[in-house]
Design an enzyme around this catalytic site. Structure first.
Site, PDB file in Angstrom:
ATOM      1  N   GLU A  60     -37.549  63.869 -97.466  1.00  0.00           N
ATOM      2  CA  GLU A  60     -37.191  65.178 -96.891  1.00  0.00           C
ATOM      3  C   GLU A  60     -36.070  65.072 -95.859  1.00  0.00           C
ATOM      4  OE1 GLU A  60     -40.449  64.488 -97.506  1.00  0.00           O
ATOM      5  OE2 GLU A  60     -40.931  66.063 -98.961  1.00  0.00           O
ATOM      6  N   HIS A 129     -50.931  72.212 -96.995  1.00  0.00           N
ATOM      7  CA  HIS A 129     -50.069  72.763 -98.049  1.00  0.00           C
ATOM      8  C   HIS A 129     -50.180  74.289 -98.110  1.00  0.00           C
ATOM      9  CE1 HIS A 129     -50.081  68.577 -99.317  1.00  0.00           C
ATOM     10  NE2 HIS A 129     -49.108  68.830-100.167  1.00  0.00           N
TER      11      HIS A 129
END
Lengths: 326, 342
Positions: A60, A129
């Protein structure tokens, strides 16, 4: 005019901008050949090829850093971070690099990029999540932050974000991906920083964002049909820039304010809106502003638990009704 | 291991692969950095340089060697220890000292400070104070070059401590997989901040021994010899421009001062600094010039002109006004302002 899902609108919005401008490029994990884990970018790789639509490693920091370096030097990258929860592992770019380089360099450095990400709860994915983290980004000077609630707005705000010269964080709500909506034909370009009154009303203003917009609308229907309470629903759409004029104007007509947020209680965006209204429209209010939020807890995974903590149409309607003393 | 440490003898003459003109440029660049950094330290003692500052005294050959091998349009990405790399690309001493002294004539008019020197017109694409942040950013600039068919190379400088942070590894893998025209330059000055890098690193060469993990050649060079650095830079840039992907170069060097202005560097073993000062890059290079037949007068002239430039810059900065308060809210957003609401 055609009916389209929020998911398909993502790909259409990106395709519209990539067709218009060859400097628009797109990168992320599983976004190209696989079409994205949420299937929101299906077809882009085939349409625009491997030089413009690129799969990355699970890195990321590399994704956002590369987007920034490309943006600084002439491209207009769109970067995907699969789940917004993962912002925590690349937050340096969001908090320190994108938003501060222009200021620190006294205006030399540009950073025209879009980070799009799957945000929000409802998929039973648990605490890492499912979060709504738009408030993490709202608090940082130098960023722009949008969160569309309809397929049409996905396309229009994506176009506005790509064409904007500043870094824009684009929150797509995972639970909205299958939702359908009417979308006009042809190019759609919206403006950042404009809220939308999606249901006019005279008795109370309800400000909502993303998944909370359809829930607020459902609550407003119940309040009207069952209790005769006529609510105005404002889709905030853009947290930065924030369209305070639309919100203040609505409160001046309805004299009551409710915010509906998916964020946990502390420091959600609703607190900022309540603060602005309290500062600037205190004497318009006929009662205390009310924030409807998730409790200040991590999100649970089980459906029976997750469904309780998120604001529902029922909870919104009950809160409004109780607050209005009806 | 390509340890390039050959010492040219005088026999190569002035027409070797570097040549007199480039050697004088390499020397002058190192002296500019030395004198400007020393002046920054002196001004700090006079409380005219505020905040923090991280000097490159002793590490001048790395900055000079790479910058002198760069072409116009090549991009430098620096760390908070970035004065040297900024000066090496031709930014004036006055602009750098002005920023350190928080004056309106500073490179960013006092809005960035010592750790964020940026001069895009010179290809200095920023100095980054979060360890490792700029390695992925350099990848992005290199990706743009690759995508557009531009021939510039992105050069990313960082310290040995950076090799233990995640962004280093993400960037190396990313650059190798995408075959990007980027050159990663590790300045191994033996200390991450106050702690010896060997105490906290699983391998002997913090960058060099990691190269294999990304399919790259292990390159560890003498970072105190500007000729060695220049040659390594030239080779890496050629490789990048030819489309053959990234390089990772570890330059062995030593900082003569502490980590930052707050650090007297008392953790160093006795005699270590003195030993390294025998290999002072400026001393090495002055001898090199003499070896190649450059007259002492020409060297003295460079020294004198640089000193004059630094003196003039210092006086100009002392005379310069502080930044006006109306720049506080400029350039937060691209419209030039800071408005977050209507």
């Amino acid at each position: 005019m055609a009916e389209m899902t929020y998911r398909d609108a993502v790909a259409r919005g990106i395709a519209q901008e990539m067709t218009r401008d060859p400097d628009v490029v797109f990168l992320g994990e599983d976004v190209a050949k696989a079409g994205g884990v949420f299937k929101a970018t299906v077809g882009l790789f085939e349409q625009f090829g491997p030089l413009r639509v690129r799969d990355t490693p699970i890195s990321e920091q590399a994704i956002l850093g590369a987007a920034m370096g490309a943006a600084m030097t002439g491209l207009k990258p769109i970067a995907e971070i699969m789940f917004s929860d993962f912002f925590a592992v690349c937050f340096d770019y969001i908090a320190n690099e994108f938003p501060k380089s222009r200021y620190m360099s006294n205006g030399q450095t540009k950073c025209p990029l879009v980070v799009r990400t799957g945000n929000g709860a409802g998929s039973r994915f648990g605490a890492q999540h499912s979060q709504s983290v738009e408030n993490w980004c709202m608090m940082i000077p130098g960023l722009k932050v949008v969160a569309p609630s309809t397929p049409r707005d996905v396309i229009g705000l994506m176009a506005a974000a790509v064409r904007d010269p500043d870094p824009v964080i684009f929150f797509e709500h995972k639970s909205l991906y299958p939702m359908k909506g009417e979308v006009p034909d042809g190019e759609i370009v919206d403006t950042l920083g404009s809220a939308k009154i999606v249901r006019p009303g005279k008795d109370a203003t309800i400000c909502a964002l993303a998944l909370m917009v359809p829930r607020a609308l459902a609550a407003a229907e119940t309040l009207k049909s069952e209790h005769g309470i006529d609510c105005e629903v404002v889709d905030v759409r853009s947290l930065v820039p924030l369209d305070t004029q639309t919100i203040l104007g609505s409160v001046a007509r309805t004299h009551r304010l409710f915010t509906v947020e998916e964020n946990p209680r502390l420091c959600g965006w609703g607190a900022e809106i309540v603060s602005i209204v309290a500062d600037e429209a205190f004497y318009e209010l006929d009662g205390p502003p009310v924030r409807i939020t998730t409790p200040h807890i991590p999100l649970p995974a089980a459906d029976i638990l997750e469904d309780i903590v998120l604001p529902t149409p029922q909870r919104i309607a009950e809160t409004v009704k109780r607050s209005l003393g009806s | 291991m390509a340890l390039q440490n050959e010492r040219p003898s005088g026999s190569a003459g002035l027409n070797d692969d570097i040549g007199e003109k480039k050697r004088l440029e390499l020397y002058r660049t190192q002296v500019v950095i030395r004198e400007a950094e020393q002046r920054a330290f002196d001004l700090f003692l006079q409380n005219l340089v505020k905040g923090t500052s991280h000097l490159s005294l002793g590490q001048e050959a790395v900055a000079a060697g790479f910058a002198c091998a760069m072409q116009k349009g090549d991009l430098s990405f620096c760390t908070y220890r970035g004065h040297a790399h900024t000066l090496a690309r031709g930014v004036s001493v006055e602009k750098v000292l002005g920023e350190l002294m928080q004056r309106d004539n500073g490179l960013m008019r006092g809005k960035g400070g010592s750790m964020h020197l940026t001069s895009e017109e010179h290809g200095v694409m920023g100095s980054y104070a979060i360890i490792g942040a700029h390695l992925p950013i350099a990848c992005g600039a290199a990706w743009r070059a690759q995508y557009k068919g531009d021939k510039d190379v992105s050069v990313c400088f960082f310290g040995d401590g950076t090799t233990n942070i995640g962004a280093f590894h993400e960037a190396l893998n990313f650059a190798a997989v995408w075959k990007l025209p980027v050159v990663f330059v590790c300045e191994n000055n033996l200390y991450m901040e106050y702690t010896p890098i060997g105490d906290v690193t699983a391998v002997k060469s913090p960058a060099g021994d990691r190269a294999a993990a990304y399919g790259l050649e292990k390159i560890v060079i003498d970072g105190n010899d500007a000729d060695v650095v220049y040659r390594a830079a030239r080779a890496a840039f050629e490789k990048a421009r030819a489309g053959n992907g990234p390089s990772l170069i570890e330059c062995l060097t030593y900082r003569h001062s502490g980590h930052s202005r707050a650090d007297p560097a008392k953790y160093r073993p006795e005699g270590e600094l003195e030993k390294w000062k025998l290999r002072d890059p400026i001393k090495i290079y002055k001898d090199r010039l003499k070896q190649f037949g450059v007259r002492p007068k020409a060297i003295d002239d460079i020294d004198a002109s640089v000193r004059q430039e630094v003196d003039d810059a210092t006086e100009a900065c002392k005379r310069a006004p502080m930044p006006p308060l109306d720049i506080l809210t400029t350039d937060v957003y691209a419209d030039g302002g800071w408005a977050w609401r209507n």
